[in-house]
Design a protein around this motif. Structure first.
Motif, PDB file in Angstrom:
ATOM      1  N   ASN A  58      -1.522   8.556  -3.716  1.00 40.34           N
ATOM      2  CA  ASN A  58      -0.683   9.161  -2.683  1.00 40.34           C
ATOM      3  C   ASN A  58      -1.092   8.730  -1.286  1.00 40.34           C
ATOM      4  O   ASN A  58      -2.270   8.516  -1.011  1.00 40.34           O
ATOM      5  CB  ASN A  58      -0.754  10.688  -2.772  1.00 40.34           C
ATOM      6  CG  ASN A  58       0.109  11.236  -3.893  1.00 40.34           C
ATOM      7  OD1 ASN A  58       0.803  10.504  -4.568  1.00 40.34           O
ATOM      8  ND2 ASN A  58       0.075  12.534  -4.079  1.00 40.34           N
ATOM      9  N   HIS A  59      -0.107   8.625  -0.432  1.00 39.63           N
ATOM     10  CA  HIS A  59      -0.326   8.491   1.004  1.00 39.63           C
ATOM     11  C   HIS A  59      -0.252   9.896   1.614  1.00 39.63           C
ATOM     12  O   HIS A  59       0.266  10.825   1.014  1.00 39.63           O
ATOM     13  CB  HIS A  59       0.743   7.616   1.657  1.00 39.63           C
ATOM     14  CG  HIS A  59       1.110   6.397   0.886  1.00 39.63           C
ATOM     15  ND1 HIS A  59       0.277   5.314   0.754  1.00 39.63           N
ATOM     16  CD2 HIS A  59       2.245   6.099   0.183  1.00 39.63           C
ATOM     17  CE1 HIS A  59       0.862   4.380   0.026  1.00 39.63           C
ATOM     18  NE2 HIS A  59       2.061   4.843  -0.343  1.00 39.63           N
ATOM     19  N   THR A  60      -0.751  10.017   2.841  1.00 44.49           N
ATOM     20  CA  THR A  60      -0.658  11.289   3.564  1.00 44.49           C
ATOM     21  C   THR A  60      -0.190  11.025   4.985  1.00 44.49           C
ATOM     22  O   THR A  60      -0.743  10.157   5.683  1.00 44.49           O
ATOM     23  CB  THR A  60      -2.014  12.015   3.609  1.00 44.49           C
ATOM     24  OG1 THR A  60      -2.426  12.349   2.276  1.00 44.49           O
ATOM     25  CG2 THR A  60      -1.918  13.300   4.424  1.00 44.49           C
ATOM     26  N   THR A 205      -4.514   3.935   1.367  1.00 43.42           N
ATOM     27  CA  THR A 205      -5.444   2.896   0.907  1.00 43.42           C
ATOM     28  C   THR A 205      -4.741   1.550   0.769  1.00 43.42           C
ATOM     29  O   THR A 205      -5.379   0.549   0.428  1.00 43.42           O
ATOM     30  CB  THR A 205      -6.057   3.285  -0.449  1.00 43.42           C
ATOM     31  OG1 THR A 205      -4.999   3.504  -1.394  1.00 43.42           O
ATOM     32  CG2 THR A 205      -6.894   4.551  -0.320  1.00 43.42           C
ATOM     33  N   ASN A 206      -3.437   1.525   1.018  1.00 43.96           N
ATOM     34  CA  ASN A 206      -2.654   0.293   0.930  1.00 43.96           C
ATOM     35  C   ASN A 206      -2.781  -0.465   2.234  1.00 43.96           C
ATOM     36  O   ASN A 206      -2.274  -0.041   3.275  1.00 43.96           O
ATOM     37  CB  ASN A 206      -1.189   0.638   0.645  1.00 43.96           C
ATOM     38  CG  ASN A 206      -0.338  -0.593   0.397  1.00 43.96           C
ATOM     39  OD1 ASN A 206      -0.618  -1.680   0.891  1.00 43.96           O
ATOM     40  ND2 ASN A 206       0.743  -0.410  -0.363  1.00 43.96           N
ATOM     41  N   ARG A 207      -3.464  -1.599   2.184  1.00 43.50           N
ATOM     42  CA  ARG A 207      -3.739  -2.337   3.421  1.00 43.50           C
ATOM     43  C   ARG A 207      -2.470  -2.841   4.099  1.00 43.50           C
ATOM     44  O   ARG A 207      -2.461  -3.106   5.305  1.00 43.50           O
ATOM     45  CB  ARG A 207      -4.677  -3.508   3.135  1.00 43.50           C
ATOM     46  CG  ARG A 207      -4.113  -4.545   2.172  1.00 43.50           C
ATOM     47  CD  ARG A 207      -5.076  -5.688   1.995  1.00 43.50           C
ATOM     48  NE  ARG A 207      -4.539  -6.701   1.083  1.00 43.50           N
ATOM     49  CZ  ARG A 207      -5.087  -7.898   0.923  1.00 43.50           C
ATOM     50  NH1 ARG A 207      -6.174  -8.221   1.605  1.00 43.50           N
ATOM     51  NH2 ARG A 207      -4.559  -8.766   0.081  1.00 43.50           N
ATOM     52  N   TYR A 212       1.472   1.494   9.510  1.00 42.41           N
ATOM     53  CA  TYR A 212       2.749   2.189   9.343  1.00 42.41           C
ATOM     54  C   TYR A 212       2.786   3.454  10.187  1.00 42.41           C
ATOM     55  O   TYR A 212       1.829   4.221  10.212  1.00 42.41           O
ATOM     56  CB  TYR A 212       2.968   2.550   7.871  1.00 42.41           C
ATOM     57  CG  TYR A 212       4.324   3.156   7.621  1.00 42.41           C
ATOM     58  CD1 TYR A 212       5.464   2.352   7.537  1.00 42.41           C
ATOM     59  CD2 TYR A 212       4.481   4.544   7.506  1.00 42.41           C
ATOM     60  CE1 TYR A 212       6.722   2.916   7.336  1.00 42.41           C
ATOM     61  CE2 TYR A 212       5.739   5.093   7.304  1.00 42.41           C
ATOM     62  CZ  TYR A 212       6.856   4.281   7.225  1.00 42.41           C
ATOM     63  OH  TYR A 212       8.090   4.835   7.037  1.00 42.41           O
ATOM     64  N   GLN A 213       3.906   3.652  10.872  1.00 39.99           N
ATOM     65  CA  GLN A 213       4.101   4.839  11.700  1.00 39.99           C
ATOM     66  C   GLN A 213       5.209   5.690  11.084  1.00 39.99           C
ATOM     67  O   GLN A 213       6.367   5.259  11.063  1.00 39.99           O
ATOM     68  CB  GLN A 213       4.473   4.445  13.131  1.00 39.99           C
ATOM     69  CG  GLN A 213       4.568   5.616  14.098  1.00 39.99           C
ATOM     70  CD  GLN A 213       3.235   6.288  14.327  1.00 39.99           C
ATOM     71  OE1 GLN A 213       2.196   5.660  14.376  1.00 39.99           O
ATOM     72  NE2 GLN A 213       3.255   7.616  14.424  1.00 39.99           N
ATOM     73  N   PRO A 214       4.899   6.882  10.554  1.00 42.63           N
ATOM     74  CA  PRO A 214       5.941   7.688   9.923  1.00 42.63           C
ATOM     75  C   PRO A 214       7.009   8.143  10.916  1.00 42.63           C
ATOM     76  O   PRO A 214       6.718   8.399  12.084  1.00 42.63           O
ATOM     77  CB  PRO A 214       5.168   8.880   9.361  1.00 42.63           C
ATOM     78  CG  PRO A 214       3.916   8.947  10.168  1.00 42.63           C
ATOM     79  CD  PRO A 214       3.589   7.542  10.535  1.00 42.63           C
TER      80      PRO A 214
END
Length: 220
Positions: A58-60, A205-207, A212-214
Motif C-alpha cells: 500500500n501507498h499512503t 516504496t515504489n521509486r 508523486y503529488q496526490p
C-alpha cells in the motif's frame, strides 16, 4: 488566588476526563503521557505497516491541516453544550467554566492611552492553563468521522489525516471525502482551515512514485 484556582480547576478537570477516558486517544496535545514524538512515531508506523504488512503493498497519502486562529475563534456556547451533553460536566464546575470563558474583557494600549473595555464573545484565552484542555473538548468528535483505512491524529488545533491503499485514485477519492467531512465539522463549529498551510505528502516504496503529488480537494 485566581491563577491558583485555574490550576486547581485544570487538575480536577483533567483527572475527571482521564479517569473516565473521555478525551479521544487521537488527541495528543497537552496531555500527560502524550507528545509530538508519540504522534510522529504513530503516524510513521502506520505508513510503514501499510507498506510492509499489506499485499499488494500500500501507498499512503496524508493531508496536514492547520485551523485558523482556532483558540481565538472557539465557539463558547458550543463548547459549554458539549461539556454538558458529551462530557457530563455539571454542578458547580460548568457555571464556573462558563463564567471564566464569558466574563472576559480586553483593552488596547497605544503609547500611554488605554482604550475602553471590549467584551470577548468567543475563544478560549491564550496562555491560560485551562485553554488547551477546553479546546481539546471542543474539537472532540472529529475523530469519529474517519473510518475504514483512513486515520486521523490531532495535536491541539493541528490535524493530520491519512489513507492507505494500493490504488492511488482510491486514496485520493477517500482522502478528499474525509477532508470534506472534517471541513464540515469545522464549519459547524465556526472554525476554518488555513488553506495556505494545507500540505499533502505521499509515502511509497515504489521509486517511480517518489515525486508523486496526490490530488485532493476540500470543496472546490
Amino acid at each position: 488566588m485566581y491563577n491558583h484556582g485555574k490550576n486547581d480547576a485544570k487538575k480536577t478537570l483533567t483527572y475527571f476526563l482521564d479517569s473516565n477516558n473521555l478525551l479521544p486517544w487521537e488527541q495528543y496535545g497537552f496531555r500527560r503521557g502524550h507528545s509530538t514524538e508519540d504522534q510522529i512515531l504513530y503516524f510513521c508506523q502506520c505508513a510503514r505497516d501499510a507498506q510492509n504488512l499489506k499485499k499488494p503493498t500500500n501507498h499512503t497519502a496524508a493531508a496536514f491541516l492547520d485551523l485558523s486562529k482556532a483558540f481565538d475563534t472557539a465557539w463558547i456556547s458550543k463548547l459549554i453544550l458539549k461539556m454538558f451533553d458529551i462530557f457530563g460536566i455539571k454542578r458547580k464546575a460548568l457555571p464556573w467554566i462558563s463564567d471564566f470563558l464569558k466574563s472576559r474583557v480586553i483593552r488596547v494600549k497605544y503609547y500611554k492611552t488605554l482604550s475602553k473595555d471590549f467584551k470577548l464573545s468567543q475563544g478560549v484565552p491564550q496562555g491560560s492553563v485551562l485553554s488547551p484542555t477546553l479546546f481539546s473538548m471542543f474539537l472532540a468528535g472529529v475523530e469519529k468521522l474517519i473510518t475504514e483505512n483512513s486515520s486521523i491524529s490531532l495535536f491541539a488545533d493541528d490535524i493530520v489525516l491519512w489513507h492507505s491503499s494500493h490504488d492511488i485514485p482510491s486514496i485520493e477519492a477517500n482522502l478528499s471525502q474525509y477532508l470534506n467531512r472534517v471541513n464540515d465539522f469545522a464549519t459547524n463549529h465556526k472554525l476554518s482551515f488555513n488553506l495556505t498551510k494545507f500540505v499533502t505528502s505521499f509515502f511509497t516504496t515504489n521509486r517511480h512514485l517518489y515525486k508523486y503529488q496526490p490530488t485532493v480537494f476540500i470543496k472546490d
